[in-house]
Enzyme design. Structure first.
Site, PDB file in Angstrom:
ATOM      1  N   ASP A  83      -3.685  -2.673  -4.768  1.00 45.15           N
ATOM      2  CA  ASP A  83      -2.668  -3.715  -4.582  1.00 45.15           C
ATOM      3  C   ASP A  83      -1.849  -3.928  -5.855  1.00 45.15           C
ATOM      4  O   ASP A  83      -0.623  -4.076  -5.806  1.00 45.15           O
ATOM      5  CB  ASP A  83      -3.329  -5.045  -4.195  1.00 45.15           C
ATOM      6  CG  ASP A  83      -3.723  -5.103  -2.727  1.00 45.15           C
ATOM      7  OD1 ASP A  83      -3.188  -4.323  -1.921  1.00 45.15           O
ATOM      8  OD2 ASP A  83      -4.571  -5.940  -2.397  1.00 45.15           O
TER       9      ASP A  83
ATOM     10  N   HIS B  15       0.834  -1.208   0.000  1.00 47.46           N
ATOM     11  CA  HIS B  15       0.000   0.000   0.000  1.00 47.46           C
ATOM     12  C   HIS B  15       0.870   1.259   0.000  1.00 47.46           C
ATOM     13  O   HIS B  15       0.572   2.237  -0.696  1.00 47.46           O
ATOM     14  CB  HIS B  15      -0.936   0.014   1.201  1.00 47.46           C
ATOM     15  CG  HIS B  15      -1.878  -1.164   1.241  1.00 47.46           C
ATOM     16  ND1 HIS B  15      -2.632  -1.469   2.332  1.00 47.46           N
ATOM     17  CD2 HIS B  15      -2.160  -2.115   0.302  1.00 47.46           C
ATOM     18  CE1 HIS B  15      -3.356  -2.554   2.082  1.00 47.46           C
ATOM     19  NE2 HIS B  15      -3.078  -2.970   0.853  1.00 47.46           N
TER      20      HIS B  15
ATOM     21  N   HIS C  98      -1.149 -11.109  -5.144  1.00 46.22           N
ATOM     22  CA  HIS C  98       0.250 -10.683  -5.235  1.00 46.22           C
ATOM     23  C   HIS C  98       1.118 -11.735  -5.920  1.00 46.22           C
ATOM     24  O   HIS C  98       1.985 -11.417  -6.736  1.00 46.22           O
ATOM     25  CB  HIS C  98       0.797 -10.393  -3.838  1.00 46.22           C
ATOM     26  CG  HIS C  98       0.055  -9.302  -3.137  1.00 46.22           C
ATOM     27  ND1 HIS C  98      -0.010  -8.023  -3.622  1.00 46.22           N
ATOM     28  CD2 HIS C  98      -0.674  -9.303  -1.989  1.00 46.22           C
ATOM     29  CE1 HIS C  98      -0.737  -7.282  -2.803  1.00 46.22           C
ATOM     30  NE2 HIS C  98      -1.153  -8.031  -1.809  1.00 46.22           N
TER      31      HIS C  98
HETATM   32 ZN   LIG Z   1      -4.046  -4.580  -0.094  1.00 50.16          ZN
END
Ligand SMILES: [Zn+2]
Length: 289
Positions: A246, A85, A269
């Site tokens: 993200d 973030h 991710h």
């Molecule tokens: Zn996040």
């Protein structure tokens, strides 16, 4: 300093330092973070200020040491997690170079969004550096699959992200959401979106030692057909917008602003880190210029 070049065509760093403290989403530990200016061409570097012999850990995909529900960077056995973030906020505010000193293993989650970071960066100010700001331009499509997840980067005139989510929940308002991230769009349309989870996932995460610092103050929790947070959503498509947040932080691990379009089905991710490593291994698909 050069007055001849407009702001966004030269690299930037912070005009002054800023700091914040808070709880880590996954570790539950309280840490203090100081973000300070750095020289041109040094990028964003994390430093574990609590460790003797602390090394600088460049925020680059080759230093990703973990991708489970957060991005962990590591070098020489020293780690900092949940960096995404803050990285997204720095990239979106055109802060190309900064040193981030963290006195523990995890960046605080604050309110679960990137808004506190954007506000702090804007209050600290941007200092122009006398070095041309390069871009990473996507020249040919690159795609990866990981089980039922899929992500690709392809050429585009600007920086765009499209997110496809597939949760059977009324607050998702359909599965597709996309934004062209022109300057200022992140701060206005993405930064406020909080991290989220389904209520039914919480016990399993905690059994794995994750989300130990999670609460309704720093995460959006979706139950069967609604939201547990008393205030509800901060705006439409909050979950999709957080996935764009993200993804912006993930792409920042390339070390340069991207000109291209990311499309991500069931984003995460790990999927994005795989995409970045695949891209970098195929130099015919991109150009730094
Ligand atoms: Zn996040």
């Amino acid at each position: 300093m050069s007055d001849a070049l407009p702001t966004r065509t030269v690299e930037g760093t912070l005009a002054s330092s800023f700091s914040f403290s808070g709880t880590g989403l996954h570790s539950g530990l309280t840490t203090r973070v100081v973000v300070e200016a750095a020289k041109a061409r040094t990028g964003i570097r994390f430093v574990r200020s609590d460790l003797p012999d602390a090394v600088e850990i460049p925020a680059r995909v080759e230093n990703v040491a973990g991708s489970t529900l957060a991005t962990t960077l590591g070098l020489n056995g020293q780690h900092v997690s949940t960096v995404e973030h803050l990285l997204a906020a720095l990239a979106s505010e055109s802060i190309d170079n900064a040193r981030v000193l963290v006195d523990g293993p995890e960046v605080p989650i604050l309110d679960g969004s990137a808004l506190p970071f954007v506000r702090a960066i804007r209050a600290a100010g941007r200092h122009k550096l006398d070095v041309v700001r390069r871009q990473l331009v996507i020249r040919k499509e690159v795609s990866v699959n990981a089980g039922i997840r899929r992500a690709l980067l392809r050429p585009a005139s600007g920086f765009q992200i499209a997110i496809f989510l597939d949760f059977p929940h009324p607050y998702f308002d359909g599965s597709l959401f996309e934004l062209a991230l022109a300057p200022g769009v992140f701060a206005e349309s993405v930064a406020w979106a909080r991290t989220f989870c389904l209520e039914g996932e919480i016990d399993a995460m905690r059994r794995r030692g994750l989300a130990l610092g999670g609460s309704l103050d720093n995460a959006l929790v979706l139950d069967g057909d609604g939201v547990l947070n008393p205030g509800g959503l901060r705006g439409p498509h909050e979950a999709h917008r957080h996935k764009i947040l993200d993804a912006t932080g993930d792409l920042a691990l390339l070390g340069l602003p991207v000109r291209g379009r990311l499309e991500s089905w069931l984003p995460g991710h790990e999927l994005h880190h795989l995409l970045l490593r695949t891209l970098l291994a195929r130099p015919e698909c991109w150009e730094a210029c």
